[in-house]
Write a protein that holds these residues in place. Structure first.
Motif, PDB file in Angstrom:
ATOM      1  N   VAL A   1      20.087 -56.150  -7.994  1.00 48.66           N
ATOM      2  CA  VAL A   1      18.990 -57.044  -8.390  1.00 48.66           C
ATOM      3  C   VAL A   1      18.582 -57.956  -7.238  1.00 48.66           C
ATOM      4  CG1 VAL A   1      19.683 -57.168 -10.825  1.00 48.66           C
ATOM      5  CG2 VAL A   1      20.507 -58.908  -9.248  1.00 48.66           C
ATOM      6  N   ASP A   2      17.318 -58.262  -7.213  1.00 46.30           N
ATOM      7  CA  ASP A   2      16.830 -59.401  -6.435  1.00 46.30           C
ATOM      8  C   ASP A   2      15.748 -60.039  -7.315  1.00 46.30           C
ATOM      9  OD1 ASP A   2      16.441 -61.312  -4.588  1.00 46.30           O
ATOM     10  OD2 ASP A   2      16.160 -59.965  -2.883  1.00 46.30           O
ATOM     11  N   PRO A   3      16.175 -60.970  -8.175  1.00 44.17           N
ATOM     12  CA  PRO A   3      15.259 -61.514  -9.182  1.00 44.17           C
ATOM     13  C   PRO A   3      14.025 -62.157  -8.558  1.00 44.17           C
ATOM     14  CG  PRO A   3      17.507 -62.151  -9.656  1.00 44.17           C
ATOM     15  CD  PRO A   3      17.512 -61.546  -8.280  1.00 44.17           C
ATOM     16  N   LEU A   4      14.219 -62.764  -7.393  1.00 43.35           N
ATOM     17  CA  LEU A   4      13.057 -63.312  -6.686  1.00 43.35           C
ATOM     18  C   LEU A   4      13.208 -62.990  -5.208  1.00 43.35           C
ATOM     19  CD1 LEU A   4      10.382 -64.704  -6.812  1.00 43.35           C
ATOM     20  CD2 LEU A   4      11.543 -66.913  -6.674  1.00 43.35           C
ATOM     21  N   GLU A   5      12.595 -61.884  -4.821  1.00 42.34           N
ATOM     22  CA  GLU A   5      12.644 -61.446  -3.420  1.00 42.34           C
ATOM     23  C   GLU A   5      11.480 -62.145  -2.710  1.00 42.34           C
ATOM     24  OE1 GLU A   5      13.857 -60.156  -0.938  1.00 42.34           O
ATOM     25  OE2 GLU A   5      12.361 -59.043   0.174  1.00 42.34           O
ATOM     26  N   GLY A   6      11.843 -63.159  -1.916  1.00 43.28           N
ATOM     27  CA  GLY A   6      10.819 -63.965  -1.254  1.00 43.28           C
ATOM     28  C   GLY A   6      10.694 -65.318  -1.944  1.00 43.28           C
ATOM     29  N   THR A   7      11.809 -66.051  -1.983  1.00 41.71           N
ATOM     30  CA  THR A   7      11.790 -67.359  -2.662  1.00 41.71           C
ATOM     31  C   THR A   7      10.840 -68.329  -1.940  1.00 41.71           C
ATOM     32  OG1 THR A   7      13.759 -67.957  -1.423  1.00 41.71           O
ATOM     33  CG2 THR A   7      14.107 -67.180  -3.655  1.00 41.71           C
TER      34      THR A   7
ATOM     35  N   GLY B   1      21.001 -55.776   0.705  1.00 38.16           N
ATOM     36  CA  GLY B   1      20.557 -55.489  -0.667  1.00 38.16           C
ATOM     37  C   GLY B   1      19.111 -55.023  -0.671  1.00 38.16           C
ATOM     38  N   GLU B   2      18.303 -55.686   0.126  1.00 43.15           N
ATOM     39  CA  GLU B   2      16.891 -55.312   0.227  1.00 43.15           C
ATOM     40  C   GLU B   2      16.755 -53.884   0.765  1.00 43.15           C
ATOM     41  OE1 GLU B   2      18.052 -58.296   0.794  1.00 43.15           O
ATOM     42  OE2 GLU B   2      16.613 -59.830   0.180  1.00 43.15           O
ATOM     43  N   ALA B   3      17.626 -53.530   1.729  1.00 44.26           N
ATOM     44  CA  ALA B   3      17.564 -52.180   2.307  1.00 44.26           C
ATOM     45  C   ALA B   3      17.926 -51.125   1.251  1.00 44.26           C
ATOM     46  CB  ALA B   3      18.491 -52.075   3.509  1.00 44.26           C
TER      47      ALA B   3
HETATM   48 MG    MG Z   1      15.751 -61.179  -1.131  1.00 49.07          MG
END
Ligand code: MG
Ligand code: VTB
Ligand code: MG
Length: 362
Positions: A101-107, A237-239
């Protein structure tokens, strides 16, 4: 590839994960995206992150499955929710999944109200996602045309260690255009200074982003997105999440773990300190000094065969609009949701909270 004889061959599930959970997955990312969108531009990235984490977790915990967070908000002691190892889902039924998960990618993007933030996640059969440690990955992401070109020209392959000009020449040839027409997305960071100069020296166009290299990676597989390559080091994680999408859409990701102190030019002392802290945990994942430099391809990043991916726009992006809020709890949110059988759903969801203020318009 044989032409599907029947629609049953076309519309299918890769396995129990996709069958059971694909329809619900966008509810999870959309809950997180809508929650975050109320915090857009308010300058408080931690709070925006917190509300999206909470909304994602709440929605996920209404679904019947047994899940474990493998890529999450951090270790248990530093993240109160969606930490690595947290069990989620109701626990009912036979579906067992690993989750990224990345609930908010780009906080920061959300806090500043600028384009590119999303809520994103993937689920796979157990073992289906590489769960790397909390370090960076150096990576390169390209779309399906490049993979086809590589098949036709076995001597010309994208290589993480090749000079940038070599890689971009391959991309340009695969897309049948000049290098000067290629767009490379890279995070604007000091650690990328040389790389940015090298890309510019090839004549390629550069799109520097202040944050968020995940969706640009996915966009390399989408014609018309205007993005052809993503390079540089970002979150592991993003990758992995990028690789899940790319494994469905076509294209490829090459990545390699790199300690943040190394990527950011830390001193020998800082590198040694980080190694002492991180290597024991890396060892529990089978990562040692001997193999930490191995190149991971799309299949290593996502070994699974039955997996699903969803992303919902928070602020506007290449092809996901920002969440629109209409009053009365009415919201409109754009998502991309995909299953490993080879299905892509581009959705435009409208949640009607108040029928007297209909948000429905064409
Ligand atoms: Mg992120
Ligand atoms: C990377 C990138 C993400 O944060 O993780 C970045 O992959 C953090 O990099 O898309 P720094 O430590 O250099 O700031 C994002 O940009 C957003 O989560
Ligand atoms: Mg996050």
């Amino acid at each position: 590839m044989p032409h599907p004889k029947t629609v049953e061959n076309m519309i299918k599930c890769a396995g129990p994960v996709e069958c059971a959970l694909l329809p619900s997955l966008i509810h999870v990312t959309e809950a997180a995206a809508i929650a975050a969108s109320y915090q857009m531009g308010k300058g408080n990235k931690n709070y925006a992150d917190q509300v999206s984490v909470e909304a994602m977790r709440r929605m996920m915990n209404t679904l019947d499955f047994k899940g474990v967070i493998k890529i999450g908000e951090g270790e248990r002691d530093e993240a109160p929710m969606l930490f690595i190892g947290e069990e989620v889902g109701t626990g009912k039924g036979d579906i067992v999944v690993d989750i990224a998960v990345d609930p908010l990618e780009g906080t920061n993007l959300t806090a500043d109200g600028i384009p590119g933030s999303i809520s994103v996640m993937a689920m796979a059969e157990p073992g289906g996602l590489f769960h790397g440690p909390d370090v960076y990955m150096d990576k390169i992401v390209v779309g399906p045309d490049v993979v086809r070109y590589e098949k036709e020209h076995p001597d010309e392959k994208i290589d993480l260690d090749a000079p940038i000009i070599k890689n971009l020449e391959i991309v340009a040839k695969a897309l049948e255009r000049d290098i000067g027409e290629i767009v490379v997305v890279i995070l604007e960071r000091d650690r990328h200074k040389n790389m940015i100069e090298e890309i510019r020296a090839t004549g390629a166009r550069v799109n520097l982003v202040s944050d968020g290299d995940l969706m640009p990676g996915v966009s390399t597989a989408i014609r018309g997105s205007g993005i052809h390559v993503v390079m540089g080091s970002g979150g592991s994680g993003e990758a992995v999440l990028t690789a899940a999408a790319i494994k469905i859409l076509g294209g490829k990701v090459l990545a390699r773990l790199v300690l943040p102190t190394v990527a950011n030019g830390g001193s020998e002392e800082e590198i040694a300190e980080e190694k002492a802290e991180k290597m024991p945990r890396l060892a529990t994942m089978g990562i040692t000094e001997d193999n930490i430099n191995d190149i991971l391809d799309t299949d290593k990043l996502v070994p699974g065969t039955d997996f699903i991916f969803a992303a919902s726009g928070v602020t506007s992006g290449q092809f996901l609009n920002q969440v629109n809020l209409f009053g009365g709890g009415n919201a409109r949110v754009h998502s991309i949701c995909m299953g490993s059988s080879g299905v892509v759903k581009l959705t435009d969801s409208i949640y009607i909270g108040d029928k007297e203020q209909t948000p429905l318009r064409l």
